[in-house]
Design a protein around this motif. Structure first.
Motif, PDB file in Angstrom:
ATOM      1  N   TYR A 268       7.596  11.845  -9.351  1.00 54.88           N
ATOM      2  CA  TYR A 268       8.139  10.585  -8.835  1.00 54.88           C
ATOM      3  C   TYR A 268       7.073   9.824  -8.043  1.00 54.88           C
ATOM      4  O   TYR A 268       6.970   8.609  -8.116  1.00 54.88           O
ATOM      5  CB  TYR A 268       9.365  10.859  -7.964  1.00 54.88           C
TER       6      TYR A 268
ATOM      7  N   LYS B 126       3.876   1.910  -8.139  1.00 62.40           N
ATOM      8  CA  LYS B 126       3.657   3.360  -8.120  1.00 62.40           C
ATOM      9  C   LYS B 126       3.597   3.977  -9.515  1.00 62.40           C
ATOM     10  O   LYS B 126       3.503   5.194  -9.655  1.00 62.40           O
ATOM     11  CB  LYS B 126       4.749   4.058  -7.309  1.00 62.40           C
ATOM     12  N   ASP B 127       3.616   3.125 -10.566  1.00 64.77           N
ATOM     13  CA  ASP B 127       3.626   3.695 -11.910  1.00 64.77           C
ATOM     14  C   ASP B 127       2.267   4.250 -12.312  1.00 64.77           C
ATOM     15  O   ASP B 127       2.122   4.773 -13.408  1.00 64.77           O
ATOM     16  CB  ASP B 127       4.108   2.657 -12.929  1.00 64.77           C
TER      17      ASP B 127
ATOM     18  N   THR C 206       4.337   9.459 -13.661  1.00 65.88           N
ATOM     19  CA  THR C 206       5.645   8.950 -13.239  1.00 65.88           C
ATOM     20  C   THR C 206       6.309   8.462 -14.522  1.00 65.88           C
ATOM     21  O   THR C 206       6.315   7.269 -14.813  1.00 65.88           O
ATOM     22  CB  THR C 206       5.477   7.799 -12.236  1.00 65.88           C
TER      23      THR C 206
ATOM     24  N   ARG D 109      14.255  11.991 -12.327  1.00 68.37           N
ATOM     25  CA  ARG D 109      14.810  11.758 -10.989  1.00 68.37           C
ATOM     26  C   ARG D 109      16.302  12.029 -10.968  1.00 68.37           C
ATOM     27  O   ARG D 109      16.842  12.536  -9.985  1.00 68.37           O
ATOM     28  CB  ARG D 109      14.546  10.318 -10.534  1.00 68.37           C
TER      29      ARG D 109
END
Length: 461
Positions: free
Chosen positions: A429, A250-251, A337, A343
């Motif tokens: 995120y 997911k980066d 991200t 986060r």
């Protein structure tokens, strides 16, 4: 994804939205049998409680959806979408009065709830369709949902099938779909074209780094979107432990987010000049990987001391931002991200953003609240500038101390935006850790719908 919104029709069944403890209040709209059935099944109107009402010959005649209390509804969003998976196949029309904003949220949430990532495993489709509430622009809802689904698909696809080359293919497909111009700079061409940071981060991978550049629209104000496209992040020579590497597909969530937003903008044919820049790389380990303590040169001319090869996202963004800044767009937005610190500060549900222009920041915050895409403004805190200034180079990519990590990353990026007055950076995120209404576990867009809603006011569209 096929839309799950339907046109009004006589066959639609009523879906009643019931406040907690409100069954008695709506009993006048139900038959005696329906009211007795709801009571016998313990329906109280608790948030998310669903009761399908029986009709002739056992066919459903309607349904009740519990909406809980106002206090409980504030803890989440898209509550009407809770009914989407539980209702039988058919067309359903909301039979309860809603404000225009509530009606739009209901339609959006219902359509988003139908998303399935089924590339590798079949999943049951959502069969219940929602009749488009009066006054809601169905074409706009479909365009927004299509953009969000593109974002989710890109993030959910593992790096084995979503490396720099595959991200490029998705980028070029989007450009072709909407008649946009696209250019790709690959591999060692990055050096001859003066993108040394993008090249340095991606050169150790067997999959060549590249810069993706899209232009669309011939008139109106200019908007440039820059998205971090790190398709997988091992951490480089400062390699991540397995526990931290597990979600690194997911980066490239920033790239996915800007591509989803770009799709919304082009599908809705907003009157603006759009540019999208995505540095697409894999941060890998190899004999030619960039090292801790290396000093790298940037497109901007600033030098960067590498104190952690796992802080690579800001490096690839820096070169892309320098290119974007040279155009002096009316609005420049980066999405990435970028930091774990974000986060820690606000959790996975909020998208923190940085902006020095109060009018733009206020418009984004208001839009985020209006369209259920929550944002939280963070400060470009000038007193922390010395933290990103090492002894032997202009900038430090990973300041020691561990404090204010999201802020120092944002300050680092701002050093590469010197010509564009209005710059916004999102430290997203891009992942939904647990399933929620309209948001299954997995990749998720953040900030795009808020930006889309704010653009008319910010850019005067």
């Amino acid at each position: 994804m096929t839309s799950t919104l339907a046109a009004p029709g006589a066959a639609a069944l009523p879906l009643h939205l019931v406040e907690e403890g409100g069954l008695t209040a709506i009993s006048a709209t139900l038959s005696a049998g329906q009211a007795n059935w709801a009571a016998a099944n313990g329906f109280t109107g608790a948030l998310g409680q669903l009761c399908v009402l029986p009709g002739a010959e056992g066919h459903p005649s309607g349904a009740l959806l519990g909406m809980g209390t106002e206090a409980k509804r504030r803890r989440g969003r898209f509550h009407v979408a809770r009914a989407a998976a539980g209702l039988p196949e058919g067309d359903w029309a909301i039979a309860t009065h809603m404000t225009p904003a509530e009606a739009e949220a209901a339609a959006l949430g219902w359509n988003l709830a139908a998303y399935r990532f089924s590339r590798y495993k079949a999943d049951k489709p959502q069969k219940a369709r929602l009749v488009l509430p009066a006054g809601v622009d169905g074409a706009r809802i479909d365009a927004i949902v299509a953009g969000e689904c593109l974002t989710r698909d890109l993030i959910n696809t593992p790096a084995s099938d979503m490396g720099p080359e595959e991200l490029e293919a998705a980028f070029l497909h989007l450009a072709s779909e909407f008649g946009a111009e696209a250019r790709v700079i690959r591999g060692d061409e990055l050096l001859s074209e003066n993108f040394p940071l993008i090249h340095a981060v991606g050169r150790a991978s067997s999959r060549a780094p590249r810069l993706l550049d899209l232009r669309w629209g011939a008139e109106g104000p200019s908007l440039t979107l820059v998205g971090k496209g790190v398709c997988f992040d091992t951490g480089g020579l400062d390699i991540k432990p397995a526990s931290s590497m597990g979600l690194m597909k997911k980066d490239m969530g920033g790239a996915a987010a800007v591509l989803g937003l770009a799709r919304m903008i082009m599908a809705l044919r907003l009157r603006l000049r759009l540019r999208v820049l995505v540095p697409a790389v894999e941060n890998a380990v190899g004999g030619n990987a960039f090292r801790p303590q290396d000093v790298l040169h940037s497109r901007k001319g600033l030098t960067v001391e590498v104190n952690n090869t796992d802080a690579e996202g800001r490096l690839v963004l820096a070169d892309a931002l320098a290119l974007a800044d040279a155009d002096r767009p009316d609005l420049l937005i980066s999405m990435a991200t970028l930091t774990g610190a974000a986060r820690v500060a606000v959790g996975p549900d909020l998208a923190p953003f940085y902006c020095d222009d109060d009018r733009v920041a206020d418009a984004l915050a208001e839009a985020g609240q209006a369209v259920s895409d929550p944002l939280w403004r963070m400060p470009f805190w000038d007193p922390y500038e010395p933290l990103i200034e090492p002894a032997i180079a202009d900038l430090d990519n990973a300041p020691a101390g561990g404090m204010a990590g999201s802020i120092t990353a944002a300050l680092f990026l701002r050093r590469f935006v010197t010509e564009t007055p209005r710059y916004v950076h999102f430290d997203i995120y891009g992942w939904q850790p647990t399933a929620a209404p309209a948001r299954p576990k997995g990749g998720v867009g953040q900030g795009a719908r808020a930006v889309l809603d704010a653009l008319p006011g910010v850019l005067g569209l």
